[in-house]
Enzyme design. Structure first.
Site, mmCIF file in Angstrom:
data_model
loop_
_atom_site.group_PDB
_atom_site.id
_atom_site.type_symbol
_atom_site.label_atom_id
_atom_site.label_comp_id
_atom_site.label_asym_id
_atom_site.label_seq_id
_atom_site.Cartn_x
_atom_site.Cartn_y
_atom_site.Cartn_z
ATOM 1 N N GLY A 17 88.124 -34.372 56.947
ATOM 2 C CA GLY A 17 88.835 -33.932 58.215
ATOM 3 C C GLY A 17 87.981 -34.006 59.396
ATOM 4 O O GLY A 17 88.377 -34.366 60.516
ATOM 5 N N ARG A 39 94.536 -37.049 57.321
ATOM 6 C CA ARG A 39 93.710 -36.466 58.352
ATOM 7 C C ARG A 39 92.189 -37.200 58.078
ATOM 8 O O ARG A 39 91.183 -37.197 59.379
ATOM 9 C CB ARG A 39 93.421 -35.035 58.405
ATOM 10 C CG ARG A 39 92.795 -34.461 57.197
ATOM 11 C CD ARG A 39 92.960 -33.179 56.947
ATOM 12 N NE ARG A 39 92.012 -32.514 55.705
ATOM 13 C CZ ARG A 39 92.309 -32.720 54.460
ATOM 14 N NH1 ARG A 39 93.618 -33.098 54.199
ATOM 15 N NH2 ARG A 39 91.561 -32.084 53.465
ATOM 16 N N CYS A 48 71.422 -18.670 64.955
ATOM 17 C CA CYS A 48 71.994 -19.557 63.933
ATOM 18 C C CYS A 48 73.176 -18.971 63.203
ATOM 19 O O CYS A 48 73.938 -17.834 63.692
ATOM 20 C CB CYS A 48 70.856 -19.517 62.816
ATOM 21 S SG CYS A 48 70.502 -17.954 61.963
ATOM 22 N N CYS A 58 72.890 -15.268 62.435
ATOM 23 C CA CYS A 58 73.109 -14.318 63.647
ATOM 24 C C CYS A 58 74.272 -13.866 63.769
ATOM 25 O O CYS A 58 74.576 -12.785 63.990
ATOM 26 C CB CYS A 58 72.391 -14.892 64.782
ATOM 27 S SG CYS A 58 70.656 -15.346 64.610
ATOM 28 N N CYS A 68 91.961 -25.711 52.864
ATOM 29 C CA CYS A 68 92.989 -26.410 53.169
ATOM 30 C C CYS A 68 93.827 -26.798 52.217
ATOM 31 O O CYS A 68 95.036 -26.944 52.720
ATOM 32 C CB CYS A 68 92.295 -27.613 54.076
ATOM 33 S SG CYS A 68 91.306 -27.379 55.229
ATOM 34 N N CYS A 125 67.313 -11.312 61.917
ATOM 35 C CA CYS A 125 68.053 -12.258 61.156
ATOM 36 C C CYS A 125 67.117 -12.591 60.083
ATOM 37 O O CYS A 125 65.874 -12.978 60.376
ATOM 38 C CB CYS A 125 68.078 -13.421 62.198
ATOM 39 S SG CYS A 125 68.911 -14.842 61.438
ATOM 40 N N CYS A 139 66.101 -16.870 61.369
ATOM 41 C CA CYS A 139 65.680 -17.339 62.277
ATOM 42 C C CYS A 139 64.991 -16.125 63.260
ATOM 43 O O CYS A 139 64.218 -16.367 64.397
ATOM 44 C CB CYS A 139 66.723 -17.989 63.483
ATOM 45 S SG CYS A 139 67.666 -16.865 64.403
ATOM 46 N N CYS A 190 104.323 -19.421 40.047
ATOM 47 C CA CYS A 190 103.933 -19.826 41.502
ATOM 48 C C CYS A 190 103.070 -21.307 41.192
ATOM 49 O O CYS A 190 103.463 -22.054 40.234
ATOM 50 C CB CYS A 190 102.763 -18.732 41.763
ATOM 51 S SG CYS A 190 101.504 -18.576 40.688
#
Lengths: 110, 545
Positions: B148, B180, B286, B289, B303, B369, B372, B497
Site C-alpha cells: 500500500g 490500495r 534513526c 532514537c 492492516c 542510541c 547511531c 470469532c
C-alpha cells in the site's frame, strides 16, 4: 481555559489507535490537581498525568496497552505542545495549565 | 509459443463439442478439466508476458552504443570543433555527456527529447529545474515493500524519472491487496508483487532502470541489498523490518524515508537525514532514537486485523515519494556548503480529524542510541553474521491457548449439533437449543454472520468489570447482554470469532462473570472461528480477510 490555582486544565489527545482505549474519543479536556498528591506542594508531572488518565479516563481494562512498568509503554510517543517529550524532560515534565499533551501510538501497517 | 497455444485452445474446445455420444456429465467434466488446464496455461502466458515486458530493452538502448558528438552544420558545433579554447570545449563536452545515461540517443541537450516532454511540467519548477532532474536521473532509490505504501511511492518516483529503482518484496498479489496497492491488477493476482509492480512501472516510464529483489530483507542480505542505493523507503509493515532497515541505513549512511498507516491514520518520518556517521550528533535521528524499545507485540495491529482505507495509505506512500524527491534534488548553495536539512519531524495524518495533518518536532540523535551513537552495538559484522535477531527483539504473540479441550468444539461438530436429528428422540434440533455469540466488532458482524448468532463485541466483554464478590453486580439495565445471558441459564453458550483467539478470552470472561452457573451450563468456543467454519462447513461464507 481558566482554572483555580489548585487545578490545571489541559488538552489531552490520542492518536494512532490509542483513542480506542479512551471511549474512542481523540480529544479530551481534563482538569486535574496542580499538585500530586493534591495536598502536597509537589507539582503534577506527566508521570502523574498518565496515572490520572488510567484511573479516571480509561474505560478499557487493557491498561498495559497504554502503561508498562509505571510509564508510557514502548511504541507510544508523548508530545508536549507539539514537541517530543524527550525535548522537555520526559515524564518528569511539570504540567502547566493550558498544555496540550498528545499520545501517539506508532503504526506499523504498510 | 503463443501461436501454438492458440491452436491448442481451438483444438481442444472443438473436441469438447464434437462428440455427441458423450454424456452430459462427461461433457461437463471434460469442459471443467479443459478450463482448468487453460487457466494454468493462461497464467503461464501472463507470467511470460510480464517477464518479456520486463526484459524488453528501453527505447534508445541501441542508439546509445554509438553515442558520439557529431559535427554538424550547426554554427555552434562548428565553432566548438574549430576555434574555441580547448578547456572551454572540454567543459561543454563534459556538460553535454555527463547527464547522458547509457540509453540516451546522441543529443546536444542534457536530456533527451522524450525526457524534456515527459518531465516538462516538473522541469519548469524552480524546486526541480534541470539540475534537479539530472540529480533524480543519477539517483537510485530502494523501496522495501511493494504494498500500500510502496506502490504509490514507486509510481511517483518512476514517473518523476529517478535513474534506478529497486523493489524488495516476498509476497504474491492477493485480491485483498487491490483496493490500495495500485500497481497490481486483477489479472496479476497470484504473481509475485515485485514482478507485478515492475510490469506497471515499466509501462509507466521505460527510461527507469528497474531492479527486482525477490524475497524478504534479512539481516544477512540487508547490507548487500541496500549498499548500491542512495536512499531507502521503508514501506514494510512490521516493527522487526523497521528496525532492520533503520540499522542498515545508519551503517551504510543512507537517508531513510519511513511511513506507516492503519485504518484512517498515517505517520511519516525522514530518518538518518543528514546521514552522518555513527556518533556524529549533527546527523539525523534513526528509528531507534525515536523508538529505543519495540512495542509489545500484542499492541501491534496489522492492516488485515485493523483495516486500512486505500487513500490513507496511498497518501502516505505519495508523501514518501515527495520526501525522497526533496532529499535527492536538494541543492547545495555552494561547493563547500552542506545542503540544508529540515529539523526532524513526525508528520501525523488523520483522515477524519480537522486539520488532517499535523507536524511534531522530534528529538535529535539519542546520545546512547544502539545504532547511531558513539556507543553503537549494531555493527556490520553483527548484522552480517545474523547474530541480531530482529524478530526475537520485537517479540511474537504466543498463540492463544486459554481453554481446555473440553471447552472447545470443532466447526464440524458444531455444524452437526446444529443440523443433525437427535438419534435418541428423533427430534430436529431446535434453533434456540443454544446461544451462539459472535464476538467480532459490530461492523464485521454486519458483513456476514452464522444464522441465529448474536453479536456481543469483544471490547464490550473484555471491558466489562468483574464484580467484586462482596458487592452486588452493578449491571446497567435489563437489556444488557449479561442479563440476557443470565435469563437463559440452561442453554449452552458457543462463542465464535474470526480465528478462534478472542473467543477463548471471552469464554474465560463469561465464566469469571459466573454465567456458567458454577459449571452447570456449558460455555465454550468454536475452534478456528469463522475461518474454520468457512473452510470446513460453508464455503459460501464470505471471505473478507
Amino acid at each position: 481555559m481558566s482554572s483555580s490555582p489548585e487545578n490545571l486544565t489541559v488538552k489531552v489527545e490520542f492518536s494512532g489507535g490509542l483513542e480506542l482505549l479512551f471511549s474512542n474519543k481523540r480529544t479530551h479536556t481534563i482538569t486535574l490537581p496542580a499538585h500530586t498528591p493534591s495536598t502536597s506542594t509537589t507539582p503534577t508531572t506527566i508521570r502523574d498525568l498518565v496515572i490520572y488518565l488510567c484511573d479516571e479516563l480509561m474505560r478499557d481494562p487493557r491498561r498495559d496497552l497504554f502503561v508498562l512498568d509505571g510509564t508510557v509503554r514502548p511504541g507510544i510517543l508523548v508530545l508536549i505542545n507539539d514537541a517530543d517529550w524527550e525535548l522537555e524532560g520526559e515524564d518528569a515534565y511539570e504540567v502547566k495549565n493550558g498544555d496540550s499533551i498528545l499520545f501517539v501510538s506508532t503504526l506499523h501497517g504498510g | 509459443m503463443i501461436a501454438i497455444s492458440h491452436t491448442l485452445i481451438r483444438q481442444s474446445v472443438s473436441t469438447a463439442f464434437s462428440k455427441p455420444s458423450m454424456s452430459l456429465d462427461q461433457t461437463v467434466e471434460s469442459l471443467k478439466r479443459q478450463i482448468a488446464s487453460h487457466e494454468s496455461l493462461l497464467e503461464d502466458l501472463r507470467r511470460q508476458l510480464a517477464e518479456a515486458q520486463f526484459n524488453q530493452p528501453p527505447p534508445g538502448a541501441q542508439e546509445s552504443q554509438e553515442q558520439t558528438f557529431q559535427a554538424s552544420d550547426d554554427p555552434l558545433a562548428h565553432d566548438l570543433s574549430h576555434g574555441i579554447a580547448e578547456d572551454y570545449m572540454n567543459e561543454v563536452f563534459a556538460a553535454l555527456s555527463r547527464p547522458q545515461g547509457d540509453h540516451s540517443p546522441p543529443n546536444r541537450w542534457p536530456l533527451s527529447q522524450d525526457e524534456y516532454k515527459r518531465y516538462g511540467r516538473q522541469l519548469i519548477m524552480p524546486e526541480i529545474g534541470l539540475q534537479g532532474q539530472l540529480r533524480l536521473k543519477n539517483a537510485s532509490v530502494l523501496i522495501i515493500g511493494a504494498g500500500g505504501l510502496g506502490c504509490p511511492a514507486a509510481a511517483y518516483l518512476v514517473g518523476a524519472g529517478v535513474g534506478t529503482l529497486g523493489l524488495v518484496d516476498e509476497d504474491v498479489v492477493e485480491h485483498s491487496n487491490l483496493h490500495r496497492q495500485i500497481l497490481h491488477s486483477t489479472a496479476r493476482v497470484g504473481m509475485s508483487k515485485v514482478d507485478s509492480a515492475l510490469v506497471s512501472l515499466q509501462s509507466l516510464n521505460p527510461n527507469v532502470n528497474l531492479v527486482p529483489h525477490h524475497g524478504r530483507l534479512t539481516p544477512e542480505t540487508a547490507i548487500s541489498t541496500v549498499q548500491p542505493y542512495d536512499i531507502v523507503l521503508d514501506c514494510t509493515d512490521t516493527p522487526a523490518s523497521r528496525y532492520l532497515i533503520s540499522d542498515t541505513c545508519v551503517l551504510l549512511g543512507k537517508p531513510l524515508v519511513s511511513a506507516s498507516a492503519l485504518r484512517i491514520d498515517g505517520q511519516l518520518m525522514v530518518l538518518n537525514n543528514p546521514p552522518r556517521s555513527a556518533g556524529d550528533p549533527t546527523g539525523g535521528p534513526c528509528y531507534r532514537c525515536i523508538f529505543p524499545k519495540p512495542p509489545p507485540p500484542e499492541s501491534v495491529v496489522t492492516c488485515g486485523d485493523g483495516g486500512i482505507l486505500g487513500p490513507v495509505v496511498g497518501t502516505m506512500g505519495v508523501l514518501q515519494a515527495l520526501e525522497a524527491i526533496k532529499v535527492l534534488t536538494r541543492a547545495s548553495t555552494s561547493e563547500n556548503e552542506q545542503p540544508v536539512t529540515e529539523p526532524p519531524t513526525l508528520l501525523i495524518f488523520s483522515a477524519y480529524a480537522n486539520p488532517m495533518f499535523r507536524s511534531i518536532r522530534l528529538r535529535a540523535r539519542k546520545p546512547k542510541c544502539a545504532a547511531c551513537s558513539a556507543h553503537a552495538t549494531v555493527t556490520p559484522e553483527a548484522l552480517n553474521s545474523g547474530s541480531l535477531d530482529y524478530v526475537q527483539f520485537c517479540g511474537m504473540i504466543d498463540p492463544v491457548n486459554l481453554l481446555s479441550p473440553d471447552e472447545r468444539i470443532s466447526a464440524e461438530n458444531y455444524a452437526k449439533l446444529r443440523s443433525e436429528v437427535n438419534p435418541y428422540t428423533g427430534m430436529e434440533p431446535a434453533k434456540d437449543s443454544h446461544v451462539l455469540v459472535d464476538v467480532r466488532e459490530k461492523v464485521q458482524f454486519e458483513l456476514c454472520s452464522i444464522d441465529g448468532s448474536v453479536n456481543i463485541p469483544f471490547a464490550d466483554v473484555s471491558g466489562f468489570p468483574i464484580p467484586q464478590p462482596t458487592a452486588s453486580a452493578a449491571i446497567p439495565d435489563d437489556s444488557h447482554w449479561v442479563h440476557e445471558l443470565k435469563n437463559i441459564p440452561d442453554k449452552p453458550i458457543f462463542v465464535v470469532c474470526r480465528r478462534g483467539n478472542d473467543s477463548q478470552v471471552v469464554v474465560r470472561k463469561l465464566k469469571q462473570l459466573g454465567l456458567d452457573n458454577d459449571g452447570q451450563r456449558w460455555i465454550g468456543d468454536i475452534k478456528g472461528g469463522l475461518i474454520a467454519w468457512r473452510e470446513k462447513i460453508d464455503s459460501d461464507f464470505p471471505e473478507y480477510y
